[in-house]
Scaffold this active site. Structure first.
Site: not given
Length: 167
Positions: A122, A140
């Site tokens: 991330d 995401d």
């Protein structure tokens, strides 16, 4: 002679594009960012390289490692269901196939990370003052947009069915 209906599998190119862009942006983040050190872009946005061993919002991230294979199995199962669903949809449909392929591309991007690295990479960090939303990535984002599109499709389909019954 039977005519063969063409399916919405034509939209798989979008899943591939999401997958490739997701992997590319994660590799760029790995190359240019130092783990846990934010690079400020805007007062509400920075890039911070982080690893997530869990699911969304780091759910189950602190477990002993079994969650890697649990989420891998879920990703594989969901991906298979999405491909079968796409195959059953007519090629003339657009909105729902786009939603499904966004989710598929995102799921495959995060699946790749779990299999190759043991965690999801991330790097996008959104915040307001000292309140931080959990870091996320392009996969995401695609999953979220696809899920919102699916929810809109359900609402619109319900309205269409109600109008048909009323007429």
């Amino acid at each position: 002679m039977m005519t063969q209906q063409r399916s919405a599998l034509i939209w798989l190119w979008l899943a591939l594009a999401v997958f490739v862009l997701d992997i590319a942006t994660k590799q760029i983040a790995e190359a240019l960012l130092s783990y846990g050190k934010p690079v400020y872009l805007l007062p509400v946005l920075d890039f911070t390289l982080l690893y997530n061993r869990g699911a969304a919002f780091s759910f189950l991230a602190n477990e002993s490692g079994w969650q890697r294979w649990f989420f891998t199995a879920i990703s594989l199962g969901v991906s298979a269901v999405l491909v079968v669903w796409l195959k059953k949809l007519p090629r003339t449909q657009v909105w729902l196939p786009v939603a499904l392929t966004l989710i598929l591309g995102g799921a495959l991007g995060n699946l790749f990370d779990r299999l190759v690295y043991g965690h999801v990479i991330d790097f996008i960090s959104v915040h307001w003052q000292q309140s931080y939303f959990p870091a996320f990535n392009l996969a995401d984002s695609a999953i979220t947009v696809g899920a919102i599109m699916m929810a809109i499709d359900v609402v619109l389909e319900g309205k269409r069915e109600a109008q048909q019954k009323a007429s």
